[in-house]
Every structure is written in C-alpha cells, then in structure tokens.
Design a protein around this motif. Structure first.
Motif, PDB file in Angstrom:
ATOM      1  N   ASP A 182      -8.982  -1.795   8.166  1.00 21.87           N
ATOM      2  CA  ASP A 182      -7.636  -2.037   8.658  1.00 21.87           C
ATOM      3  C   ASP A 182      -7.232  -0.890   9.577  1.00 21.87           C
ATOM      4  O   ASP A 182      -7.303   0.275   9.183  1.00 21.87           O
ATOM      5  CB  ASP A 182      -6.637  -2.153   7.500  1.00 21.87           C
ATOM      6  CG  ASP A 182      -6.760  -3.473   6.765  1.00 21.87           C
ATOM      7  OD1 ASP A 182      -7.275  -4.447   7.356  1.00 21.87           O
ATOM      8  OD2 ASP A 182      -6.349  -3.548   5.599  1.00 21.87           O
ATOM      9  N   ASN A 183      -6.818  -1.220  10.794  1.00 24.12           N
ATOM     10  CA  ASN A 183      -6.425  -0.236  11.799  1.00 24.12           C
ATOM     11  C   ASN A 183      -5.032  -0.564  12.320  1.00 24.12           C
ATOM     12  O   ASN A 183      -4.568  -1.695  12.208  1.00 24.12           O
ATOM     13  CB  ASN A 183      -7.407  -0.254  12.975  1.00 24.12           C
ATOM     14  CG  ASN A 183      -8.740   0.335  12.621  1.00 24.12           C
ATOM     15  OD1 ASN A 183      -8.924   1.532  12.684  1.00 24.12           O
ATOM     16  ND2 ASN A 183      -9.687  -0.509  12.238  1.00 24.12           N
ATOM     17  N   GLN A 184      -4.404   0.437  12.917  1.00 26.09           N
ATOM     18  CA  GLN A 184      -3.063   0.263  13.455  1.00 26.09           C
ATOM     19  C   GLN A 184      -2.836   1.286  14.558  1.00 26.09           C
ATOM     20  O   GLN A 184      -3.304   2.422  14.467  1.00 26.09           O
ATOM     21  CB  GLN A 184      -2.040   0.465  12.333  1.00 26.09           C
ATOM     22  CG  GLN A 184      -0.627   0.141  12.693  1.00 26.09           C
ATOM     23  CD  GLN A 184       0.284   0.179  11.466  1.00 26.09           C
ATOM     24  OE1 GLN A 184       0.057   0.933  10.526  1.00 26.09           O
ATOM     25  NE2 GLN A 184       1.317  -0.643  11.489  1.00 26.09           N
ATOM     26  N   VAL A 185      -2.107   0.874  15.602  1.00 34.05           N
ATOM     27  CA  VAL A 185      -1.715   1.828  16.633  1.00 34.05           C
ATOM     28  C   VAL A 185      -0.524   2.618  16.103  1.00 34.05           C
ATOM     29  O   VAL A 185       0.432   2.060  15.565  1.00 34.05           O
ATOM     30  CB  VAL A 185      -1.349   1.131  17.964  1.00 34.05           C
ATOM     31  CG1 VAL A 185      -0.872   2.173  18.979  1.00 34.05           C
ATOM     32  CG2 VAL A 185      -2.539   0.371  18.512  1.00 34.05           C
ATOM     33  N   VAL A 186      -0.625   3.924  16.250  1.00 30.79           N
ATOM     34  CA  VAL A 186       0.397   4.850  15.752  1.00 30.79           C
ATOM     35  C   VAL A 186       0.828   5.755  16.896  1.00 30.79           C
ATOM     36  O   VAL A 186       0.009   6.124  17.737  1.00 30.79           O
ATOM     37  CB  VAL A 186      -0.182   5.695  14.587  1.00 30.79           C
ATOM     38  CG1 VAL A 186       0.763   6.798  14.179  1.00 30.79           C
ATOM     39  CG2 VAL A 186      -0.495   4.803  13.409  1.00 30.79           C
ATOM     40  N   THR A 187       2.077   6.096  16.921  1.00 30.61           N
ATOM     41  CA  THR A 187       2.558   7.095  17.875  1.00 30.61           C
ATOM     42  C   THR A 187       2.914   8.355  17.097  1.00 30.61           C
ATOM     43  O   THR A 187       3.531   8.284  16.022  1.00 30.61           O
ATOM     44  CB  THR A 187       3.759   6.565  18.699  1.00 30.61           C
ATOM     45  OG1 THR A 187       4.132   7.548  19.637  1.00 30.61           O
ATOM     46  CG2 THR A 187       4.928   6.199  17.831  1.00 30.61           C
ATOM     47  N   ILE A 188       2.486   9.481  17.606  1.00 31.22           N
ATOM     48  CA  ILE A 188       2.770  10.777  16.983  1.00 31.22           C
ATOM     49  C   ILE A 188       3.691  11.547  17.909  1.00 31.22           C
ATOM     50  O   ILE A 188       3.345  11.806  19.059  1.00 31.22           O
ATOM     51  CB  ILE A 188       1.473  11.584  16.721  1.00 31.22           C
ATOM     52  CG1 ILE A 188       0.532  10.799  15.806  1.00 31.22           C
ATOM     53  CG2 ILE A 188       1.801  12.953  16.131  1.00 31.22           C
ATOM     54  CD1 ILE A 188      -0.865  11.399  15.703  1.00 31.22           C
ATOM     55  N   ASN A 189       4.853  11.876  17.392  1.00 31.38           N
ATOM     56  CA  ASN A 189       5.842  12.648  18.153  1.00 31.38           C
ATOM     57  C   ASN A 189       5.510  14.120  18.025  1.00 31.38           C
ATOM     58  O   ASN A 189       5.487  14.665  16.917  1.00 31.38           O
ATOM     59  CB  ASN A 189       7.239  12.345  17.604  1.00 31.38           C
ATOM     60  CG  ASN A 189       8.315  13.151  18.293  1.00 31.38           C
ATOM     61  OD1 ASN A 189       8.083  13.824  19.289  1.00 31.38           O
ATOM     62  ND2 ASN A 189       9.505  13.101  17.743  1.00 31.38           N
ATOM     63  N   LEU A 190       5.223  14.778  19.140  1.00 36.38           N
ATOM     64  CA  LEU A 190       4.845  16.193  19.110  1.00 36.38           C
ATOM     65  C   LEU A 190       6.017  17.126  19.276  1.00 36.38           C
ATOM     66  O   LEU A 190       5.892  18.333  19.041  1.00 36.38           O
ATOM     67  CB  LEU A 190       3.814  16.483  20.211  1.00 36.38           C
ATOM     68  CG  LEU A 190       2.511  15.697  20.141  1.00 36.38           C
ATOM     69  CD1 LEU A 190       1.601  16.102  21.286  1.00 36.38           C
ATOM     70  CD2 LEU A 190       1.820  15.905  18.806  1.00 36.38           C
ATOM     71  N   THR A 191       7.178  16.624  19.684  1.00 35.26           N
ATOM     72  CA  THR A 191       8.316  17.510  19.912  1.00 35.26           C
ATOM     73  C   THR A 191       8.807  18.133  18.618  1.00 35.26           C
ATOM     74  O   THR A 191       9.288  19.249  18.616  1.00 35.26           O
ATOM     75  CB  THR A 191       9.462  16.784  20.612  1.00 35.26           C
ATOM     76  OG1 THR A 191       9.863  15.661  19.839  1.00 35.26           O
ATOM     77  CG2 THR A 191       9.061  16.339  22.007  1.00 35.26           C
ATOM     78  N   SER A 192       8.657  17.434  17.506  1.00 35.26           N
ATOM     79  CA  SER A 192       9.119  17.988  16.235  1.00 35.26           C
ATOM     80  C   SER A 192       8.176  19.083  15.727  1.00 35.26           C
ATOM     81  O   SER A 192       8.520  19.830  14.825  1.00 35.26           O
ATOM     82  CB  SER A 192       9.228  16.883  15.174  1.00 35.26           C
ATOM     83  OG  SER A 192       7.959  16.301  14.936  1.00 35.26           O
ATOM     84  N   LYS A 193       6.969  19.187  16.319  1.00 32.72           N
ATOM     85  CA  LYS A 193       5.998  20.202  15.915  1.00 32.72           C
ATOM     86  C   LYS A 193       6.104  21.479  16.733  1.00 32.72           C
ATOM     87  O   LYS A 193       5.388  22.437  16.500  1.00 32.72           O
ATOM     88  CB  LYS A 193       4.575  19.652  16.050  1.00 32.72           C
ATOM     89  CG  LYS A 193       4.247  18.436  15.201  1.00 32.72           C
ATOM     90  CD  LYS A 193       3.960  18.789  13.784  1.00 32.72           C
ATOM     91  CE  LYS A 193       2.623  19.458  13.668  1.00 32.72           C
ATOM     92  NZ  LYS A 193       2.237  19.781  12.327  1.00 32.72           N
ATOM     93  N   LEU A 194       6.991  21.503  17.716  1.00 33.29           N
ATOM     94  CA  LEU A 194       7.137  22.711  18.538  1.00 33.29           C
ATOM     95  C   LEU A 194       7.806  23.814  17.748  1.00 33.29           C
ATOM     96  O   LEU A 194       8.748  23.579  17.007  1.00 33.29           O
ATOM     97  CB  LEU A 194       7.953  22.401  19.801  1.00 33.29           C
ATOM     98  CG  LEU A 194       7.307  21.401  20.766  1.00 33.29           C
ATOM     99  CD1 LEU A 194       8.278  21.063  21.887  1.00 33.29           C
ATOM    100  CD2 LEU A 194       6.006  21.954  21.321  1.00 33.29           C
ATOM    101  N   HIS A 195       7.340  25.041  17.918  1.00 33.28           N
ATOM    102  CA  HIS A 195       7.930  26.184  17.184  1.00 33.28           C
ATOM    103  C   HIS A 195       8.609  27.105  18.175  1.00 33.28           C
ATOM    104  O   HIS A 195       8.105  27.390  19.193  1.00 33.28           O
ATOM    105  CB  HIS A 195       6.863  26.987  16.442  1.00 33.28           C
ATOM    106  CG  HIS A 195       5.959  26.134  15.619  1.00 33.28           C
ATOM    107  ND1 HIS A 195       6.381  25.400  14.538  1.00 33.28           N
ATOM    108  CD2 HIS A 195       4.643  25.857  15.748  1.00 33.28           C
ATOM    109  CE1 HIS A 195       5.353  24.767  14.010  1.00 33.28           C
ATOM    110  NE2 HIS A 195       4.298  25.014  14.728  1.00 33.28           N
TER     111      HIS A 195
END
Length: 195
Positions: A182-195
């Motif tokens: 089972d696969n799915q397209v996912v979006t990962i938001n990188l702005t919340s990972k900025l330090h």
C-alpha cells in the motif's frame, strides 16, 4: 555511518559512491521487489536520474545502507518532468493517474522524493537510525535547494515514521496497492522544520 548528498557537480569527489547507490537501488527495486526497471552494468536507473536531481546516500565504508532521490518539480527532459506528475499525466503504466487529490504541482519550492529505500542487508538493529539519517539529510538538502515542501510516493505506513521523525506530513492522494504494498503520495512541509 555518514550521509552524503550527491549531485552531478560533486560526483567526482566521492569515488564509487554514486555507482554504489545505483547498484543498491538495483538490488532493492529489481532483485528484491522484482520491478521491471532499466538497468546497465549492475545499476538501476530511469529517466529522472538527470543533472537536475540530487541523490542522498546513507553509507558506511562505501557500502550503501539507504538512499533517496530528490528532483525539482520544475524540471523536464523530453516528455518527462517528475515521476508523480508523469504518472498523473498517464506517462507511466505502473502508477495510476488518480494518485493525487489535486493537480501535480510545478513550483521552485517543491521537490519530489523518489526511489526511497533501505538496503535489504542493513541490520535490523540500526534500521531506525539509518532511516532517521536518510530523512534528516533529505530535509536538510531539500531546504538548502530552496524547497519548502517535498512530495513523495511512499508506503502508506508513513504516519508511524512521520510522527517518530517529527515530520509535518500529510496525505496528498489516495492509498494505492502497488506491487504488493500500500502506497500513498504524501507532502512534507519543511517550513516547520526550520530552526
């Protein structure tokens, strides 16, 4: 163990690492998963392995433990752009066209991750560490390339590891059964990972 992000500009600095990455991809996708993919000289490749892409490797003494490819969503080579968009456009027989909830994006701040794998012979006791290093280097490299978002077709078990890795990830398409997984397209938001 270390991580390296490879590009056509820096391949010459890393000896056999890129070739070893493509050999490990062959082992993972052609030998282990039995996917029908192009190969040459014991290496797996496809139309998305171009100078526009980057390749993240987790490795130890030249041995590849895991890898991932990053491709800008704005790239094109002949009729091809990036895997998820090309699947939606009906150019790839192996992935359904209705894999996304909306239209595949084309933006300088969005990159695609593909060809994600952890080598089959990576010891179970270090797999979580290797996976964490792979995702950490991917997000770091993507941000350095100007990405605020990464789009990827990955196993649908992603909520489990997204939480563990503190990724801001969300479903971008339906769950699809592809090649027994089972696969799915996912979006990962990188702005919340900025330090």
């Amino acid at each position: 163990m270390q991580t390296t992000t490879l590009s056509f500009e820096n391949l010459h600095n890393h000896g056999e690492l890129f070739a070893n990455l493509l050999r490990a991809r062959r082992q993972s996708f052609i030998v282990q998963n039995n996917w029908d993919l192009p190969e040459a000289m014991g290496m797996e490749y496809d139309q998305y392995d171009t100078p526009a892409s980057r390749w993240v490797a987790v490795h130890e003494f030249g041995r590849i433990l895991a890898g991932i490819r990053l491709t800008p969503t704005t790239t094109s080579c002949g009729i091809y752009t990036y895997m998820i968009r090309d699947a939606q456009r009906g150019l790839l027989d192996s992935i359904p066209q209705d894999l996304l909830y909306g239209e595949a994006p084309m933006a300088e701040n969005i990159w695609e991750s593909s060809r994600v794998f952890v080598a089959h012979d990576t010891p179970q006791r270090i797999r979580n560490i290797v996976h964490g290093m792979l995702i950490s280097e991917m997000t770091k490299s993507a941000r350095e390339l100007g990405a605020t978002q990464v789009l990827g077709l990955i196993p649908a078990a992603w909520p489990r590891f997204a939480k563990r890795l503190r990724l801001d990830a969300h479903a971008a398409g339906r769950v699809m059964h592809l090649d027994g997984v089972d696969n799915q397209v996912v979006t990962i938001n990188l702005t919340s990972k900025l330090h």
